[in-house]
Design an enzyme around this catalytic site. Structure first.
Site, mmCIF file in Angstrom:
data_model
loop_
_atom_site.group_PDB
_atom_site.id
_atom_site.type_symbol
_atom_site.label_atom_id
_atom_site.label_comp_id
_atom_site.label_asym_id
_atom_site.label_seq_id
_atom_site.Cartn_x
_atom_site.Cartn_y
_atom_site.Cartn_z
ATOM 1 N N ALA A 21 26.073 66.755 -11.309
ATOM 2 C CA ALA A 21 25.034 67.791 -11.249
ATOM 3 C C ALA A 21 23.683 67.193 -10.869
ATOM 4 C CB ALA A 21 24.944 68.499 -12.603
ATOM 5 N N GLY A 22 23.730 66.206 -9.964
ATOM 6 C CA GLY A 22 22.490 65.599 -9.475
ATOM 7 C C GLY A 22 21.864 66.466 -8.395
ATOM 8 N N HIS A 186 31.152 57.969 8.232
ATOM 9 C CA HIS A 186 29.768 58.298 7.858
ATOM 10 C C HIS A 186 29.014 56.994 7.632
ATOM 11 C CE1 HIS A 186 26.496 60.659 6.401
ATOM 12 N NE2 HIS A 186 26.591 60.253 5.153
HETATM 13 O O1 TXD Z 1 27.095 63.036 3.789
HETATM 14 C C1 TXD Z 1 27.387 62.738 2.666
HETATM 15 N N1 TXD Z 1 28.654 62.645 2.301
HETATM 16 C C2 TXD Z 1 26.313 62.475 1.649
HETATM 17 C C3 TXD Z 1 26.672 61.727 0.477
HETATM 18 C C4 TXD Z 1 25.030 63.037 1.780
HETATM 19 C C5 TXD Z 1 24.128 62.924 0.752
HETATM 20 C C6 TXD Z 1 24.427 62.245 -0.505
HETATM 21 N N2 TXD Z 1 25.634 61.483 -0.447
HETATM 22 C C7 TXD Z 1 26.110 60.848 -1.680
HETATM 23 O O2 TXD Z 1 26.370 61.842 -2.681
HETATM 24 C C8 TXD Z 1 25.144 59.897 -2.346
HETATM 25 O O3 TXD Z 1 25.120 58.649 -1.681
HETATM 26 C C9 TXD Z 1 25.760 59.821 -3.731
HETATM 27 O O4 TXD Z 1 26.857 58.926 -3.718
HETATM 28 C C10 TXD Z 1 26.260 61.245 -3.984
HETATM 29 C C11 TXD Z 1 25.354 62.086 -4.882
HETATM 30 O O5 TXD Z 1 24.054 62.093 -4.372
HETATM 31 P P1 TXD Z 1 22.840 62.742 -5.228
HETATM 32 O O6 TXD Z 1 21.619 62.617 -4.410
HETATM 33 O O7 TXD Z 1 23.238 64.066 -5.731
HETATM 34 O O8 TXD Z 1 22.764 61.730 -6.460
HETATM 35 P P2 TXD Z 1 22.156 61.989 -7.924
HETATM 36 O O9 TXD Z 1 21.055 62.974 -7.857
HETATM 37 O O10 TXD Z 1 21.902 60.632 -8.494
HETATM 38 O O11 TXD Z 1 23.353 62.675 -8.700
HETATM 39 C C12 TXD Z 1 24.515 61.996 -9.047
HETATM 40 C C13 TXD Z 1 25.002 62.616 -10.337
HETATM 41 C C14 TXD Z 1 24.095 62.317 -11.530
HETATM 42 O O12 TXD Z 1 23.685 63.519 -12.153
HETATM 43 C C15 TXD Z 1 24.988 61.488 -12.460
HETATM 44 O O13 TXD Z 1 24.719 61.699 -13.851
HETATM 45 C C16 TXD Z 1 26.357 62.006 -12.058
HETATM 46 O O14 TXD Z 1 26.303 62.104 -10.647
HETATM 47 N N3 TXD Z 1 27.458 61.135 -12.468
HETATM 48 C C17 TXD Z 1 28.623 61.634 -12.909
HETATM 49 N N4 TXD Z 1 29.056 62.903 -13.047
HETATM 50 C C18 TXD Z 1 30.307 63.089 -13.545
HETATM 51 N N5 TXD Z 1 31.125 62.061 -13.857
HETATM 52 C C19 TXD Z 1 30.721 60.766 -13.729
HETATM 53 N N6 TXD Z 1 31.549 59.761 -14.052
HETATM 54 C C20 TXD Z 1 29.423 60.518 -13.232
HETATM 55 N N7 TXD Z 1 28.709 59.385 -12.990
HETATM 56 C C21 TXD Z 1 27.509 59.786 -12.516
#
Ligand code: TXD
Length: 326
Positions: A21-22, A186
């Site tokens: 939920a980021g 990507h």
């Molecule tokens: O084109 C694409 N595929 C992408 C990919 C475009 C943009 C972002 N891209 C990737 O998505 C980025 O490199 C990251 O690997 C992910 C998520 O990006 P975001 O910007 O949303 O990252 P955040 O804001 O840090 O959110 C990540 C959330 C955060 O709330 C953590 O607490 C949660 O992931 N998190 C988890 N949730 C559930 N279960 C587990 N184990 C967990 N670990 C971390």
């Protein structure tokens, strides 16, 4: 005791679970609900946060004019019977960091999330968003045993949207008139296809000189890093969320849209046993068809070079995984 003349609303709404939920996950939840596509379950490991976001999104419903339910949770049991599961859990790149630096940390998170979600939604269609995208999608496919047409990665729609934006900005035309396709992994070796890019049907090769096109191609390849450098904390999330939402919509509404997505290949484009960005038709059963475009030798070589890079990283991830579990 309070009195209500109403019995609770009963309905069979489609349900999309968004794990993580980021920035990307919460924006995607907002897009899905506000486009009135489905109920959303937003799951994160951080206690309270997904519930807070869900409540905030629910409170906007009367203003945004929809009645979709958004549930925030840390419990996979709440995700049961989802039609689509999107995995955005993981960590984004920090300035100067490559997508591959994220490999091991995110691999563990994505594999665990996919396995847990599978116990509650074995029939769902899975969309992976976490980086490094093509590798994460392969590992999640391998760990879950899902058929190749029910698991895919989101990247090509985003990379194509960036290419389209840069073309529209360069030519000073309406972005709605620009269509372009970016294939491959990507990463820095992604393959924008200028030959297949048009302004309302007019190939951009007739509108721009080769040097300008190459500049736009380079900016597209560097599109994610450009935003990371500017923002300093975190990466792009608005267009990534919109791009994922397009895929969700095509599945839920059975639109069969032709979209570049990371799909499992079995010989198409001369590639086997790999997830990589290729044009595919996306409908209610998942990937209906991988479409094989006629590529020039240069385009095909570029796609194969990108595939080589993805394979190297899959092998590296598997090695690290094996070492950790020894
Ligand atoms: O084109 C694409 N595929 C992408 C990919 C475009 C943009 C972002 N891209 C990737 O998505 C980025 O490199 C990251 O690997 C992910 C998520 O990006 P975001 O910007 O949303 O990252 P955040 O804001 O840090 O959110 C990540 C959330 C955060 O709330 C953590 O607490 C949660 O992931 N998190 C988890 N949730 C559930 N279960 C587990 N184990 C967990 N670990 C971390």
């Amino acid at each position: 005791m309070s009195y209500s003349p109403f019995s609770p609303i009963k309905r069979h709404s489609p349900r999309v679970t968004v794990i993580g939920a980021g920035k990307v996950g919460s924006t995607l939840a907002q897009r899905i609900a506000e486009k009135n596509l489905a109920d959303v379950v937003l799951l994160d490991v951080v206690e309270g946060m997904p519930r807070g976001l869900a409540l905030d999104l629910m409170e906007a419903r009367g203003i945004e004019l929809h009645n979709r339910r958004i549930i925030g949770t840390t419990d996979y049991a709440d995700t049961s019977a989802s039609d689509i599961v999107v995995i955005t859990a993981g960590f984004p790149r920090k300035p100067g960091m490559t997508r591959d630096d994220l490999l091991l940390t995110n691999a563990k998170i994505v594999v665990e999330a996919a396995n847990k979600a599978m116990t509650y939604s074995p029939d769902a269609i899975y969309i992976i968003v976490t980086n490094p995208l093509d590798v994460m999608t392969y590992l999640a496919w391998q760990a879950t045993g899902l058929p190749g047409d029910r698991i895919m990665g989101m990247a090509g729609v985003l990379d194509s949207a960036r290419f389209e934006t840069f073309i529209a900005m360069e030519l000073g035309v309406c972005c709605l008139d620009v269509k372009a396709m970016v294939l491959g992994g990507h990463g820095d070796l992604m393959v924008p296809l200028p030959r297949y890019a048009t302004v309302n049907g007019i190939p951009i090769t007739e509108l721009l000189d080769a040097a300008t096109i190459e500049r736009l191609v380079e900016r597209t390849r560097n599109g994610g890093a450009e935003i990371v450098e500017l923002m300093q904390t975190g990466g792009a999330f608005y267009t990534p969320a919109s791009s994922t939402c397009v895929m969700v919509e095509s599945i839920l509404l059975n639109q069969s849209r032709l979209l570049p997505i990371a799909a499992y290949l079995r010989g198409e484009y001369g590639l086997n046993d790999i997830f990589i960005g290729v044009p595919s038709r996306l409908g209610c059963s998942g990937i209906e068809e991988v479409v094989e475009l006629k590529l020039s030798d240069v385009e095909r070589d570029a796609l194969h070079a990108s595939a080589q890079e993805v394979r190297k990283n899959i092998a590296r991830a598997q090695e690290i995984f094996a070492a950790v579990s020894r």
